[in-house]
Design a protein around this motif. Structure first.
Motif, PDB file in Angstrom:
ATOM      1  N   GLU A 116       0.831  -1.208   0.000  1.00 17.98           N
ATOM      2  CA  GLU A 116       0.000   0.000   0.000  1.00 17.98           C
ATOM      3  C   GLU A 116       0.864   1.256   0.000  1.00 17.98           C
ATOM      4  O   GLU A 116       0.507   2.262  -0.622  1.00 17.98           O
ATOM      5  CB  GLU A 116      -0.949   0.001   1.198  1.00 17.98           C
ATOM      6  CG  GLU A 116      -2.071  -1.003   1.057  1.00 17.98           C
ATOM      7  CD  GLU A 116      -3.063  -0.937   2.199  1.00 17.98           C
ATOM      8  OE1 GLU A 116      -3.360   0.178   2.684  1.00 17.98           O
ATOM      9  OE2 GLU A 116      -3.541  -2.010   2.610  1.00 17.98           O
TER      10      GLU A 116
ATOM     11  N   GLN B 205       1.921   1.856  -3.535  1.00 20.10           N
ATOM     12  CA  GLN B 205       0.808   2.433  -4.297  1.00 20.10           C
ATOM     13  C   GLN B 205       0.660   3.923  -4.014  1.00 20.10           C
ATOM     14  O   GLN B 205       0.420   4.712  -4.938  1.00 20.10           O
ATOM     15  CB  GLN B 205      -0.493   1.696  -3.978  1.00 20.10           C
ATOM     16  CG  GLN B 205      -0.548   0.290  -4.513  1.00 20.10           C
ATOM     17  CD  GLN B 205      -1.792  -0.462  -4.061  1.00 20.10           C
ATOM     18  OE1 GLN B 205      -2.734   0.121  -3.545  1.00 20.10           O
ATOM     19  NE2 GLN B 205      -1.787  -1.768  -4.256  1.00 20.10           N
ATOM     20  N   LEU B 206       0.814   4.323  -2.760  1.00 24.23           N
ATOM     21  CA  LEU B 206       0.724   5.743  -2.406  1.00 24.23           C
ATOM     22  C   LEU B 206       1.856   6.545  -3.040  1.00 24.23           C
ATOM     23  O   LEU B 206       1.646   7.655  -3.533  1.00 24.23           O
ATOM     24  CB  LEU B 206       0.747   5.917  -0.888  1.00 24.23           C
ATOM     25  CG  LEU B 206      -0.524   5.514  -0.154  1.00 24.23           C
ATOM     26  CD1 LEU B 206      -0.269   5.451   1.347  1.00 24.23           C
ATOM     27  CD2 LEU B 206      -1.650   6.493  -0.469  1.00 24.23           C
TER      28      LEU B 206
ATOM     29  N   VAL C 283       3.510   5.756  -5.795  1.00 24.09           N
ATOM     30  CA  VAL C 283       3.220   5.825  -7.238  1.00 24.09           C
ATOM     31  C   VAL C 283       2.213   6.931  -7.510  1.00 24.09           C
ATOM     32  O   VAL C 283       2.396   7.748  -8.414  1.00 24.09           O
ATOM     33  CB  VAL C 283       2.706   4.461  -7.759  1.00 24.09           C
ATOM     34  CG1 VAL C 283       2.150   4.582  -9.166  1.00 24.09           C
ATOM     35  CG2 VAL C 283       3.815   3.423  -7.710  1.00 24.09           C
ATOM     36  N   HIS C 284       1.151   6.976  -6.717  1.00 22.18           N
ATOM     37  CA  HIS C 284       0.121   8.009  -6.887  1.00 22.18           C
ATOM     38  C   HIS C 284       0.711   9.409  -6.683  1.00 22.18           C
ATOM     39  O   HIS C 284       0.466  10.315  -7.484  1.00 22.18           O
ATOM     40  CB  HIS C 284      -1.023   7.770  -5.907  1.00 22.18           C
ATOM     41  CG  HIS C 284      -2.045   8.853  -5.909  1.00 22.18           C
ATOM     42  ND1 HIS C 284      -2.979   8.982  -6.916  1.00 22.18           N
ATOM     43  CD2 HIS C 284      -2.269   9.878  -5.047  1.00 22.18           C
ATOM     44  CE1 HIS C 284      -3.731  10.045  -6.665  1.00 22.18           C
ATOM     45  NE2 HIS C 284      -3.320  10.593  -5.542  1.00 22.18           N
ATOM     46  N   GLU C 285       1.479   9.586  -5.621  1.00 22.58           N
ATOM     47  CA  GLU C 285       2.071  10.899  -5.337  1.00 22.58           C
ATOM     48  C   GLU C 285       3.058  11.317  -6.430  1.00 22.58           C
ATOM     49  O   GLU C 285       3.120  12.488  -6.785  1.00 22.58           O
ATOM     50  CB  GLU C 285       2.761  10.899  -3.972  1.00 22.58           C
ATOM     51  CG  GLU C 285       1.793  10.911  -2.817  1.00 22.58           C
ATOM     52  CD  GLU C 285       0.954  12.179  -2.740  1.00 22.58           C
ATOM     53  OE1 GLU C 285       1.445  13.273  -3.066  1.00 22.58           O
ATOM     54  OE2 GLU C 285      -0.221  12.063  -2.360  1.00 22.58           O
TER      55      GLU C 285
ATOM     56  N   LYS D  10       2.859  10.587  -9.577  1.00 26.16           N
ATOM     57  CA  LYS D  10       2.042  11.055 -10.708  1.00 26.16           C
ATOM     58  C   LYS D  10       1.518  12.451 -10.437  1.00 26.16           C
ATOM     59  O   LYS D  10       1.476  13.284 -11.345  1.00 26.16           O
ATOM     60  CB  LYS D  10       0.884  10.076 -10.955  1.00 26.16           C
ATOM     61  CG  LYS D  10       1.343   8.770 -11.553  1.00 26.16           C
ATOM     62  CD  LYS D  10       0.181   7.823 -11.773  1.00 26.16           C
ATOM     63  CE  LYS D  10       0.694   6.496 -12.304  1.00 26.16           C
ATOM     64  NZ  LYS D  10      -0.388   5.495 -12.404  1.00 26.16           N
ATOM     65  N   GLU D  11       1.110  12.720  -9.198  1.00 25.19           N
ATOM     66  CA  GLU D  11       0.645  14.056  -8.822  1.00 25.19           C
ATOM     67  C   GLU D  11       1.776  15.070  -8.978  1.00 25.19           C
ATOM     68  O   GLU D  11       1.581  16.155  -9.502  1.00 25.19           O
ATOM     69  CB  GLU D  11       0.127  14.068  -7.380  1.00 25.19           C
ATOM     70  CG  GLU D  11      -1.121  13.257  -7.150  1.00 25.19           C
ATOM     71  CD  GLU D  11      -2.344  13.899  -7.769  1.00 25.19           C
ATOM     72  OE1 GLU D  11      -2.486  15.132  -7.663  1.00 25.19           O
ATOM     73  OE2 GLU D  11      -3.168  13.158  -8.337  1.00 25.19           O
TER      74      GLU D  11
END
Length: 86
Positions: free
Chosen positions: A70, A73-74, A76-78, A80-81
């Protein structure tokens, strides 16, 4: 270039509760994905709130008790942001 800051508690409680695996998984992911140059990975001796650990802070948000997948995943998301902002 500004980097995404990912901070891990490396105190004995958080380290034993999973941040040892999270650190290894993060280092591996950052190398394999070629994103290591965009992340500052920082360890702390204690981030407080030991009973809720393992503690990790991504950007300015603190997370507690997350498994390493998890956390990845966080991150990776950050990332992209961050790329959208840069």
């Amino acid at each position: 270039m500004k980097k995404l800051v990912v901070e891990l508690c490396m105190g004995s409680s958080c380290f034993a509760r999973g941040n040892s695996q999270t650190l290894a998984a993060l280092e591996s992911y950052l190398q394999e994905s070629g994103t290591a140059d965009r992340v500052d990975l920082i360890g702390h001796l204690c981030m407080g709130d030991c009973s809720k650990g393992p503690n990790i802070r991504i950007a300015d948000t603190t997370y507690q008790g997350l498994p390493s997948d998890e956390v990845i995943q966080l991150v990776v998301h950050e990332l992209k942001e961050w790329e959208g902002i840069q």
